[in-house]
Design an enzyme around this catalytic site. Structure first.
Site, short mmCIF file in Angstrom:
data_model
loop_
_atom_site.label_atom_id
_atom_site.label_comp_id
_atom_site.label_asym_id
_atom_site.label_seq_id
_atom_site.Cartn_x
_atom_site.Cartn_y
_atom_site.Cartn_z
N ARG A 170 -17.05 -100.55 10.21
CA ARG A 170 -15.59 -100.50 10.24
C ARG A 170 -15.08 -100.49 8.80
O ARG A 170 -15.35 -101.41 8.04
CB ARG A 170 -15.02 -101.72 10.98
CG ARG A 170 -13.51 -101.69 11.00
CD ARG A 170 -12.90 -102.99 11.45
NE ARG A 170 -11.46 -102.94 11.19
CZ ARG A 170 -10.69 -103.99 10.95
NH1 ARG A 170 -11.21 -105.20 10.92
NH2 ARG A 170 -9.41 -103.84 10.72
N HIS A 217 -4.67 -101.12 6.43
CA HIS A 217 -5.18 -102.47 6.21
C HIS A 217 -4.45 -103.08 5.01
O HIS A 217 -5.05 -103.32 3.95
CB HIS A 217 -6.70 -102.44 5.97
CG HIS A 217 -7.38 -103.76 6.17
ND1 HIS A 217 -8.42 -103.94 7.05
CD2 HIS A 217 -7.18 -104.96 5.58
CE1 HIS A 217 -8.83 -105.20 7.00
NE2 HIS A 217 -8.09 -105.84 6.10
N GLU A 235 -4.26 -106.51 11.72
CA GLU A 235 -3.59 -107.79 11.63
C GLU A 235 -2.10 -107.70 11.27
O GLU A 235 -1.66 -108.18 10.22
CB GLU A 235 -4.30 -108.70 10.62
CG GLU A 235 -5.73 -109.01 11.00
CD GLU A 235 -6.38 -110.03 10.07
OE1 GLU A 235 -5.76 -110.39 9.04
OE2 GLU A 235 -7.50 -110.47 10.35
N ASN A 272 -9.62 -109.95 15.64
CA ASN A 272 -10.15 -110.66 14.48
C ASN A 272 -9.99 -112.16 14.72
O ASN A 272 -8.88 -112.62 15.04
CB ASN A 272 -9.39 -110.28 13.20
CG ASN A 272 -9.65 -108.86 12.75
OD1 ASN A 272 -10.47 -108.15 13.32
ND2 ASN A 272 -8.95 -108.43 11.72
N TYR A 320 -11.38 -116.17 13.23
CA TYR A 320 -12.14 -116.97 12.28
C TYR A 320 -12.15 -118.46 12.61
O TYR A 320 -13.16 -119.12 12.46
CB TYR A 320 -11.56 -116.80 10.86
CG TYR A 320 -11.80 -115.44 10.27
CD1 TYR A 320 -12.89 -115.19 9.45
CD2 TYR A 320 -10.92 -114.38 10.52
CE1 TYR A 320 -13.12 -113.94 8.89
CE2 TYR A 320 -11.13 -113.13 9.97
CZ TYR A 320 -12.22 -112.91 9.16
OH TYR A 320 -12.45 -111.66 8.62
N GLU A 378 -13.46 -108.41 13.38
CA GLU A 378 -13.75 -109.27 12.23
C GLU A 378 -14.11 -110.66 12.71
O GLU A 378 -13.47 -111.19 13.61
CB GLU A 378 -12.56 -109.39 11.27
CG GLU A 378 -12.30 -108.21 10.38
CD GLU A 378 -11.15 -108.47 9.40
OE1 GLU A 378 -10.96 -109.65 9.01
OE2 GLU A 378 -10.46 -107.51 9.06
#
Length: 512
Positions: A117, A162, A207, A348, A350, A415
């Site tokens: 990606r 991005h 995002e 995404n 985290y 991600e």
């Protein structure tokens, strides 16, 4: 008429497609796509599960003013106001991937990743931001990168935007200006024309939740800091821009190019801080203000913004003496156009947080509008990033929340990763990946969530926005003091090599 099934190969970036007898065009993706899987006996992930790595143009490419590239917002602000970055660095050279892309493809191949990606720099294709000038040198660079990937058996997943808006568009208000939805559609058209025959997986935006914070805070370019107002305006344009690009592809390019197009949304998972009814409600409200803000208009059955957002922002705006809500409204036509405008759910993730009922943030602000106080557990392990705590169970909870809220849409984790200071023996990173991937596997095997791919962030250390080079996410170390930006594999490379080869999550870091 009953729908018939056309089974295409996922490995070639096609998925199971439902086509009605009255819609005979192969490639018309219906909204209730369900992926067929082979038996996962003995494996944590099936053989057709995509495993790759990710990057972003400004963070790795460098060559900020070479071969006709125009200036973007990060070029402009890091040059004019270098103190906005912790170590006063910038992405002028970064990893120099613009010149070293062939070497970087070999890094991917050495791990065994089947997909990569990456994002395209809008300013490298359209130096002025609009489509009045197309930079053919920029087109050539990405065409060469795509060809190199395909020649090495690696499939491209391409992100159109991005965070690196062309500076000329920033000067006219950036994403707060509704006309940018049309500019983005024109940019997307050029990408489909130039690269669509070879690219079969597209992401429109990365995002948007973070993009809009550049308008409501001083943490990201363009550092507008018009909190509680500009975020909502920018988000409104971003959602419309995504839908325009989706429908453009659906109408003019899908039948010939046979690809899929979606959007990547980031989200933490919010646990109730206590078992009280108020905190349970607060956790759900937090999910709607974080993920639902962008997901609800696109993936929900009813479309539009989450009702709790509409209610709370409208009420707060009225209390502030405003004649109109700070949260814009879609027309009914826009609601219908946006709803369903994605072939898959790009995610995404985290870390996670606790949520409790309470007031926090400036007036006005998104934080204040939500009526949520977010906290962490001091016992959660940390990383080199203050915001990133290791909370693996949140990953499984988040994937299940998406399934409950929006149905069984295919999910691609675009991600997921861990930051440290760049050390080669990165056992903390390996433990992070191992624990998070175990939770993801459970969501597939036990919860029957339709997750079809996973991309690690990142293939190599890179420029981490306002943190500069002080935090490192790569599985390859980059020496930013060396002229050739030497790449060195970290221990986590061995982790992914074993994962890709066996489809089983390595248990013991000491055996790698």
């Amino acid at each position: 008429m009953k729908p018939r099934l056309l089974k295409l190969c996922l490995y070639s970036f096609h998925i199971l497609i439902l086509v009605s007898s009255s819609e005979q065009k192969v490639g018309l993706i219906k909204k209730d796509v369900q992926l067929e899987r082979e038996e996962m006996s003995g494996m944590d992930f099936p053989k057709d599960f995509l495993i790759g790595a990710a990057s972003a143009s400004y963070q790795i490419e460098g060559a900020w003013n070479e071969d006709g590239k125009g200036e973007n917002i990060w070029d402009y602000y890091t040059h004019k106001y270098p103190n906005v970055v912790r170590d006063r660095s910038n992405g002028d050279v970064a990893c120099d991937s613009y010149h070293k892309y062939k070497e970087d493809v070999q890094l991917l191949k050495a791990v065994g990743f089947s997909a990569y990606r990456f994002s395209i720099s809008w300013s490298r294709i359209l130096p002025k931001g609009d489509d009045s000038v197309i930079n053919e040198e920029g087109v050539k660079y990405y065409s060469n990168l795509i060809d190199e990937l395909l020649a090495n058996g690696i499939k491209p997943l391409v992100t159109m935007y991005h965070w690196d808006l062309p500076e000329p568009l920033d000067k006219i208000g950036g994403w707060t200006n509704p006309v940018l939805a049309d500019f983005f559609e024109a940019y997307a058209r050029i990408l489909f024309i130039k690269f669509g025959k070879k690219v079969k997986l597209w992401l429109t935006l990365n995002e948007p939740f973070e993009v809009v914070h550049g308008y409501g805070s001083a943490d990201y370019a363009p550092f507008v800091n018009y909190h509680g107002v500009a975020e909502y305006l920018a988000a409104h344009t971003l959602i419309r821009a995504h839908a325009k690009a989706y429908h453009l592809y659906d109408k003019l390019f899908r039948n010939e190019q046979q690809g899929l197009i979606g959007i990547t949304l980031n989200s933490e998972y919010f646990f109730p801080k206590t078992t009280s009814a108020d905190d349970v409600e607060a956790a759900e409200t937090a999910m709607q203000f974080f993920l639902g803000w962008f997901a609800h208009p696109i993936y929900s059955k009813e479309g539009d913004y989450p009702s709790v957002m509409r209610q709370r922002v409208d009420e707060n705006s009225k209390k502030e003496g405003r004649f109109k809500s700070r949260l814009p409204s879609f027309t009914q036509e826009e609601i219908e156009s946006i709803r369903g405008s994605s072939d898959f759910f790009g995610l995404n993730h985290y870390t996670s947080r606790y949520a409790s009922k309470g007031q926090f943030g400036k007036v006005p602000s998104v934080e204040y509008d939500s009526g949520i106080v977010k906290t962490i557990d001091p016992a959660w392990p940390g990383s080199a990033s203050e915001w990133l705590k290791v909370v693996p169970s949140g990953f499984r909870n988040l994937v299940n929340w998406i399934k409950r809220e929006y149905g069984d849409k295919p999910i691609i984790v675009t991600e997921n990763g861990f930051s440290d200071k760049g050390e080669l023996i990165d056992d903390d990173r390996i433990n992070y990946y191992s624990s998070y991937l175990k939770e993801l596997s459970k969501s597939i095997k036990e919860d029957k969530c339709n997750v079809i791919g996973y991309f690690a962030w990142s293939i190599m250390d890179n420029f981490e926005w306002c943190k500069g080079y002080t935090e490192r996410f790569g599985i390859y170390q980059v020496d930013f003091t060396s002229p050739d930006r030497k790449r060195t594999p970290k221990k986590s490379v061995k982790f992914f090599q074993k994962l890709v080869e066996t489809r089983i999550i390595p248990e013991d870091v000491n055996t790698l």
